[in-house]
Design an enzyme around this catalytic site. Structure first.
Site, PDB file in Angstrom:
ATOM      1  N   TYR A   1     -62.872 -10.119 -42.137  1.00 47.73           N
ATOM      2  CA  TYR A   1     -61.876  -9.025 -42.910  1.00 47.73           C
ATOM      3  C   TYR A   1     -63.614  -8.229 -43.138  1.00 47.73           C
ATOM      4  O   TYR A   1     -64.454  -8.392 -42.590  1.00 47.73           O
ATOM      5  CB  TYR A   1     -61.959 -10.365 -43.518  1.00 47.73           C
ATOM      6  CG  TYR A   1     -60.973 -10.785 -44.545  1.00 47.73           C
ATOM      7  CD1 TYR A   1     -60.488  -9.914 -45.935  1.00 47.73           C
ATOM      8  CD2 TYR A   1     -60.310 -11.228 -45.141  1.00 47.73           C
ATOM      9  CE1 TYR A   1     -59.095  -9.929 -46.747  1.00 47.73           C
ATOM     10  CE2 TYR A   1     -59.342 -12.583 -46.011  1.00 47.73           C
ATOM     11  CZ  TYR A   1     -58.810 -10.876 -46.487  1.00 47.73           C
ATOM     12  OH  TYR A   1     -58.116 -11.549 -47.147  1.00 47.73           O
TER      13      TYR A   1
ATOM     14  N   GLU B   1     -63.254  -6.011 -46.271  1.00 48.60           N
ATOM     15  CA  GLU B   1     -63.907  -4.626 -46.885  1.00 48.60           C
ATOM     16  C   GLU B   1     -64.877  -4.288 -47.412  1.00 48.60           C
ATOM     17  O   GLU B   1     -65.654  -4.437 -47.889  1.00 48.60           O
ATOM     18  CB  GLU B   1     -63.359  -5.633 -48.507  1.00 48.60           C
ATOM     19  CG  GLU B   1     -62.235  -6.147 -48.477  1.00 48.60           C
ATOM     20  CD  GLU B   1     -61.853  -7.664 -49.532  1.00 48.60           C
ATOM     21  OE1 GLU B   1     -62.193  -8.724 -48.920  1.00 48.60           O
ATOM     22  OE2 GLU B   1     -60.968  -7.620 -50.113  1.00 48.60           O
TER      23      GLU B   1
ATOM     24  N   ASP C   1     -47.090  15.446 -47.699  1.00 49.23           N
ATOM     25  CA  ASP C   1     -46.742  14.811 -46.632  1.00 49.23           C
ATOM     26  C   ASP C   1     -46.096  15.035 -45.858  1.00 49.23           C
ATOM     27  O   ASP C   1     -45.149  14.859 -45.413  1.00 49.23           O
ATOM     28  CB  ASP C   1     -45.655  13.628 -47.619  1.00 49.23           C
ATOM     29  CG  ASP C   1     -45.726  12.271 -47.049  1.00 49.23           C
ATOM     30  OD1 ASP C   1     -45.430  12.275 -46.270  1.00 49.23           O
ATOM     31  OD2 ASP C   1     -45.111  11.553 -48.065  1.00 49.23           O
TER      32      ASP C   1
ATOM     33  N   THR D   1     -47.915   8.635 -42.084  1.00 47.26           N
ATOM     34  CA  THR D   1     -47.516   7.709 -41.143  1.00 47.26           C
ATOM     35  C   THR D   1     -48.135   7.860 -39.905  1.00 47.26           C
ATOM     36  O   THR D   1     -48.346   9.268 -39.251  1.00 47.26           O
ATOM     37  CB  THR D   1     -46.125   7.225 -41.376  1.00 47.26           C
ATOM     38  OG1 THR D   1     -45.591   8.076 -40.482  1.00 47.26           O
ATOM     39  CG2 THR D   1     -45.779   6.561 -42.814  1.00 47.26           C
TER      40      THR D   1
ATOM     41  N   LYS E   1     -43.878   7.607 -36.479  1.00 42.88           N
ATOM     42  CA  LYS E   1     -43.021   8.301 -36.220  1.00 42.88           C
ATOM     43  C   LYS E   1     -43.704   9.313 -35.179  1.00 42.88           C
ATOM     44  O   LYS E   1     -43.500   9.090 -34.676  1.00 42.88           O
ATOM     45  CB  LYS E   1     -43.448   9.151 -37.642  1.00 42.88           C
ATOM     46  CG  LYS E   1     -42.305   8.293 -39.152  1.00 42.88           C
ATOM     47  CD  LYS E   1     -41.919   8.629 -39.502  1.00 42.88           C
ATOM     48  CE  LYS E   1     -41.795   7.986 -41.031  1.00 42.88           C
ATOM     49  NZ  LYS E   1     -42.555   7.271 -42.066  1.00 42.88           N
TER      50      LYS E   1
ATOM     51  N   ARG F   1     -47.474   1.594 -37.402  1.00 42.19           N
ATOM     52  CA  ARG F   1     -47.382   1.384 -38.479  1.00 42.19           C
ATOM     53  C   ARG F   1     -47.955   1.212 -39.284  1.00 42.19           C
ATOM     54  O   ARG F   1     -48.711   0.639 -39.471  1.00 42.19           O
ATOM     55  CB  ARG F   1     -46.225  -0.124 -38.305  1.00 42.19           C
ATOM     56  CG  ARG F   1     -45.185   0.129 -39.669  1.00 42.19           C
ATOM     57  CD  ARG F   1     -43.958  -0.439 -39.877  1.00 42.19           C
ATOM     58  NE  ARG F   1     -43.113  -0.374 -38.576  1.00 42.19           N
ATOM     59  CZ  ARG F   1     -42.432   0.747 -38.948  1.00 42.19           C
ATOM     60  NH1 ARG F   1     -42.376   0.862 -39.397  1.00 42.19           N
ATOM     61  NH2 ARG F   1     -41.517   1.231 -37.983  1.00 42.19           N
TER      62      ARG F   1
HETATM   63  N1  DSN Z   1     -38.134   5.205 -43.835  1.00 40.39           N
HETATM   64  C1  DSN Z   1     -38.780   6.569 -43.994  1.00 40.39           C
HETATM   65  C2  DSN Z   1     -37.656   7.644 -42.798  1.00 40.39           C
HETATM   66  O1  DSN Z   1     -36.749   6.769 -42.107  1.00 40.39           O
HETATM   67  O2  DSN Z   1     -37.576   8.701 -42.255  1.00 40.39           O
HETATM   68  C3  DSN Z   1     -39.250   7.510 -44.838  1.00 40.39           C
HETATM   69  O3  DSN Z   1     -40.163   6.702 -45.302  1.00 40.39           O
END
Ligand code: DSN
Length: 426
Positions: free
Chosen positions: A62, A64, A208, A234, A237, A243
């Site tokens: 933990y 925080e 984004d 994110t 990707k 993730r």
């Molecule tokens: N779910 C993602 C995608 O497939 O593009 C976006 O958050």
């Protein structure tokens, strides 16, 4: 004191022994990933060193708060890890301030709204129906319920973001923030054109870049950083990391961003995932990663060109980045049916609405195809041309079991030549 011995406990046993069912299911998913051609544009194959960091004892801690300012003792090691992740994130993108704690892209976006807006404030963003994201103000999402979103989209003729519409809506609605970035937009985003509109109406810009972050890091897509006050991504990707999410802003806004994430939105940070992010940012600063990102874009162009040659229609006529949208509108084929056919021949993709789609979201008139995962795996232009041919043969062929079996064999020949996670779990 005499030496004590603990009785044998499940705590020290391997997963295979303690829970063979879950172990077997993970093995099954590994086999699925190994055997199929993965074209979901938002997925990737995370390197083993990142998986190791994520599966570490850091999950026990933990912490925080932020490095050197925590609400728990024993944080000296995770402080070092989180500081490293922050520094690497900033260096990778040339950003002034990074926060690596967001658990997801959705939380990262929520954090920017929380830091920069008051409930009800006006925001302008790309419509989900034209390639945007749920967290960009969809009516059923927290974003659309908490703030007053207005949307722009793409031109029906060109499939490109309609910048005249962006400007007109910005002038009409006076947003506090203009959001750019998308989940299904195949073209380069012109950050400077958005900056000019934001300046004209006195708005902030938020990018984004969840989908294109890896391309941005490698210089395979222009960077939002000189133009935007706020950036979110994110890390799983095109970045191929764990993730999770990460937020960036200018140094002056750092304290309010950090406060929005903790204690505003989240409790304890996931330090095992943050360690994975640190490794991911290190790898993304290297030449091997950069070359893969440029190849991802090249592979997408090759895939798109071959699909076009074979008579498919693509939204906007092609791609500049890692993804494309095959458009079946006006034909009998649907996104749902295409996804099923591709599954049958060993290709994983997702049905996706195309702009101005007349079919419902569970059916759609398109499929989204992306090259990040298979490029990570080693596919190059030759393999991408064969993938395009398998796709077109599946969608336009006679669709008999014998034909689909033959196409599955062609898919398996491709994946068989590029082994994945050879040493894992087996
Ligand atoms: N779910 C993602 C995608 O497939 O593009 C976006 O958050």
């Amino acid at each position: 004191m005499s030496q004590t011995h603990r009785a044998p406990s499940y705590a020290d046993m391997p997963l295979q022994q303690v829970d063979p069912l879950v172990h077997q299911l993970i093995g099954k998913e590994l086999a699925r990933q190994q055997h199929n051609i993965e074209l979901i544009a938002s997925e990737n194959f995370t390197p083993v060193p990142v998986l190791q960091a994520m599966g570490s004892v850091l999950t026990n801690k933990y912490a925080e708060g932020y490095p050197c300012n925590r609400y728990y003792g024993g944080c000296e090691v995770v402080d070092e890890i989180e500081s490293l992740a922050i520094q690497r994130a900033q260096d990778l993108f040339g950003a002034e301030h990074a926060n690596v704690q967001p658990h997801s892209g959705s939380t990262a976006n929520q954090a920017i709204y929380w830091a920069a807006l008051e409930p009800g404030d006006h925001v302008l963003a790309m419509s989900l129906a034209h390639g945007g994201h749920l967290t960009h103000g969809h009516a059923i999402n927290f974003s659309g319920r908490g703030y007053t979103f207005f949307h722009y989209g793409v031109s029906k003729e060109t499939g490109l973001i309609d910048m005249d519409q962006v400007r007109a809506r910005a002038i009409e609605h006076k947003p506090k923030i203009i959001v750019l970035g998308a989940s299904a937009y195949p073209r380069t985003i012109d950050f400077s054109a958005f900056r000019a509109i934001a300046d004209e109406v006195g708005a902030m810009l938020m990018a984004d870049i969840a989908h294109i972050a890896g391309l941005v890091a490698a210089g395979a897509h222009p960077s939002p950083f000189p133009h935007c006050e706020w950036v979110t991504t994110t890390t799983h990707k095109t970045l191929a990391g764990p993730r999770g999410g990460t937020c960036f802003c200018r140094a002056v806004d750092g304290p309010r961003l950090d406060k929005a994430i903790f204690p505003g939105l989240q409790g304890g940070p996931l330090e095992h995932i943050i360690a994975g992010k640190a490794v991911c940012f290190l790898l993304a600063s290297g030449d091997e990663f950069k070359a893969k990102q440029h190849l991802t874009v090249k592979n997408a162009k090759v895939l798109a060109d071959r699909l076009l040659e074979r008579g498919m229609r693509l939204v906007s006529g092609g791609t500049d980045n890692h993804l494309m949208l095959v458009d079946f509108s006006g034909t009998e084929m649907t996104g749902k049916r295409a996804q099923e056919l591709l599954d049958r021949v060993g290709i994983t993709a997702n049905k996706n609405a195309v702009p101005y789609d007349e079919r419902p979201p569970a059916v759609t008139s398109g499929i989204r195809l992306g090259t990040p995962a298979m490029t990570t795996r080693g596919f190059g232009p030759d393999e991408m041309r064969e993938v395009a041919d398998i796709i077109v043969d599946a969608i336009t062929g006679d669709q008999t079991e014998a034909t689909l079996d033959r196409l599955l064999t062609r898919s398996r020949a491709l994946t068989g030549a590029f082994p994945l996670y050879r040493e894992l779990w087996v």
